[in-house]
Write a protein that holds these residues in place. Structure first.
Motif, PDB file in Angstrom:
ATOM      1  N   SER A  36       0.833  -1.198   0.000  1.00  0.00           N
ATOM      2  CA  SER A  36       0.000   0.000   0.000  1.00  0.00           C
ATOM      3  C   SER A  36       0.868   1.249   0.000  1.00  0.00           C
ATOM      4  O   SER A  36       1.857   1.347   0.725  1.00  0.00           O
ATOM      5  CB  SER A  36      -0.935   0.012   1.207  1.00  0.00           C
ATOM      6  N   ASP A  52      -5.682   1.981   6.481  1.00  0.00           N
ATOM      7  CA  ASP A  52      -5.646   0.898   5.497  1.00  0.00           C
ATOM      8  C   ASP A  52      -4.235   0.332   5.342  1.00  0.00           C
ATOM      9  O   ASP A  52      -4.069  -0.840   4.963  1.00  0.00           O
ATOM     10  CB  ASP A  52      -6.138   1.388   4.137  1.00  0.00           C
ATOM     11  N   GLN A  53      -3.234   1.154   5.627  1.00  0.00           N
ATOM     12  CA  GLN A  53      -1.855   0.706   5.466  1.00  0.00           C
ATOM     13  C   GLN A  53      -1.404  -0.234   6.578  1.00  0.00           C
ATOM     14  O   GLN A  53      -0.338  -0.830   6.479  1.00  0.00           O
ATOM     15  CB  GLN A  53      -0.915   1.912   5.397  1.00  0.00           C
ATOM     16  N   TYR A  90       0.343   5.535  -0.122  1.00  0.00           N
ATOM     17  CA  TYR A  90      -0.556   6.669  -0.093  1.00  0.00           C
ATOM     18  C   TYR A  90       0.252   7.959  -0.001  1.00  0.00           C
ATOM     19  O   TYR A  90       1.384   7.973   0.485  1.00  0.00           O
ATOM     20  CB  TYR A  90      -1.482   6.609   1.130  1.00  0.00           C
TER      21      TYR A  90
END
Length: 432
Positions: free
Chosen positions: A126, A163-164, A128
């Protein structure tokens, strides 16, 4: 992670370095962080304290990570937090990309005109865009006479997102990056306190506690004499998720010349051991890969030779247990101080007669009752890196990454010398 390691250091401090601990008057010469292993994810993590008031934060150790990042959106507040402005010198050092902003009430992770960076979790892949900030970080340190809890000012980190955290140790809130970048933890501490830009990792096995030592100093005599040194090699092409043309890799690569089992060279395509002009091939070290991952052709050659050598030792092969390809009955495998008595794997490294020896404790995995499997994974036919040395093979090995001299010091298994990372974690001494 519990606080037992910190309490242990405090006890050591009062026992061996009597007197009050006044961190304001002391100049740190090294920083010490505890390391624990999670037996579910097989990841290694440490604990620091961030901000004012201090907030304990558990972070997974990423040897190849470019920066420190953690999730700020879960109620983290601090009176000493400051966003790093876009266009600033620190933003340039972090290779920031543009500015990020936020419409909400200003808080850590939600500020305007902030340096934009990309915190990355390699476990779940992931990536971001997040804001770069700086705050105080409390870490144990020593000035050579005593242990102290130092509050490091203006340490830069990125704010990630919930989410990470998927795939990381339960309870962890981000990752500590240790790559050869200016925003890696050891680089920031080295620049702030003018200490050596190097660090040592001693990763524990089982439920033990290991350590990370950042900066100079000496290890116990019985451990330091075990260190063998080999050059760190340069991958000419970045292995980061985002990079600019011409960037080199910031990860730690070593030059493996051959692989041997019980002294016999494994027959393989040696061109895979070199890094080509496109940055493909070679060998790197990783703390987030649980096991060593090999190019498929290297894997098959290693497994075939290992099976033959195991058969010669009367070790019976059994049905494989995923994700492993070679498993054996443990009923007739003797135990030794370095783990199961299985064929020894050797990595021949750059330097005449330089070998990293992998004994049973670092090569075998208990897959189920009475079954041990060879802890290496098939990485397919087109991996970016031919050999990624993973966590199992690093446990109870002292590894010293000297960024300044571009060398790796390694001990091979400390178990061979009747010690371990858990046993030697606070036995440091420093020159006057």
């Amino acid at each position: 992670m519990d606080s037992s390691f910190f309490l242990f250091l405090l006890c050591v401090s009062f026992a061996f370095f009597p007197g009050s601990i006044d961190s304001a008057k002391a100049k740190p010469r090294a920083f010490i962080l505890p390391v624990s292993k999670d037996n579910v994810t097989l990841q290694f993590s440490t604990m620091v304290e961030l901000g004012t008031p201090q907030t304990p934060v558990d972070l997974v150790i990423d040897l190849g990570g470019q920066m420190v990042w953690f999730v700020c959106e879960n109620g983290f507040t601090s009176s000493t937090y400051r966003p790093v402005p876009c266009g600033s010198a620190k933003c340039g050092a972090a290779k920031g990309v543009g500015c990020v902003g936020c419409d909400g009430t200003p808080r850590p992770g939600c500020t305007n005109n902030t340096c934009g960076v990309y915190p990355y979790n390699p476990v779940n892949n992931s990536l971001y865009s997040g804001g770069l900030g700086e705050d105080t970080m409390a870490i144990f340190s020593t000035d050579g006479r005593r242990y102290m809890n130092i509050s490091v000012p203006s340490l830069a980190f990125a704010c990630g997102y919930n989410d990470q955290l998927q795939g990381l140790v339960n309870g962890s809130q981000g990752m500590i990056g240790l790559a050869k970048t200016q925003m890696a933890l050891q680089s920031q501490l080295s620049a702030a306190y003018k200490i050596q830009n190097k660090f040592a990792l001693c990763l524990p096995s089982g439920n033990g506690r290991g350590y990370m030592l950042i900066g100079g100093g000496r290890y116990p005599e019985d451990v330091s004499r075990l260190l063998i040194r080999t050059p760190l090699t340069i991958n000419p092409v970045s292995t980061a998720p985002i990079y600019s043309e011409g960037d080199r890799s910031d990860e730690y690569f070593i030059d493996v010349k051959s692989i041997r089992i019980e002294g016999k060279v494994v027959s393989l395509n040696t061109s895979l051991l070199s890094i080509d002009k496109d940055g493909v091939g070679g060998t790197k070290i990783s703390t987030v890969s649980p096991y060593t991952v090999l190019h498929s052709s290297i894997y098959k050659a290693l497994v075939n030779d290992f099976i033959k050598k195991a058969a010669a030792k009367k070790i019976n092969r059994v049905k494989a247990v995923a994700p492993f390809g070679a498993c054996f009955s443990s009923k007739k495998i003797a135990g030794t101080k370095t783990g199961p008595a299985v064929p020894i794997i050797e990595l021949e490294l750059q330097g005449n007669g330089t070998f990293w020896r992998i004994f049973g404790a670092n090569s075998m995995v208990k897959a189920k009752k009475d079954v041990l499997c060879l802890g290496f994974i098939d990485g397919g036919l087109e991996p970016r890196t031919s050999i990624v040395i993973g966590g199992l093979q690093l446990e109870d090995n002292l590894l010293e990454f000297d960024v300044e001299s571009s060398t790796l010091g390694f001990s091979s298994s400390l178990l061979l010398h009747k010690t371990s990372c858990s046993q030697s974690k606070a036995m440091f001494s420093y020159p006057d």
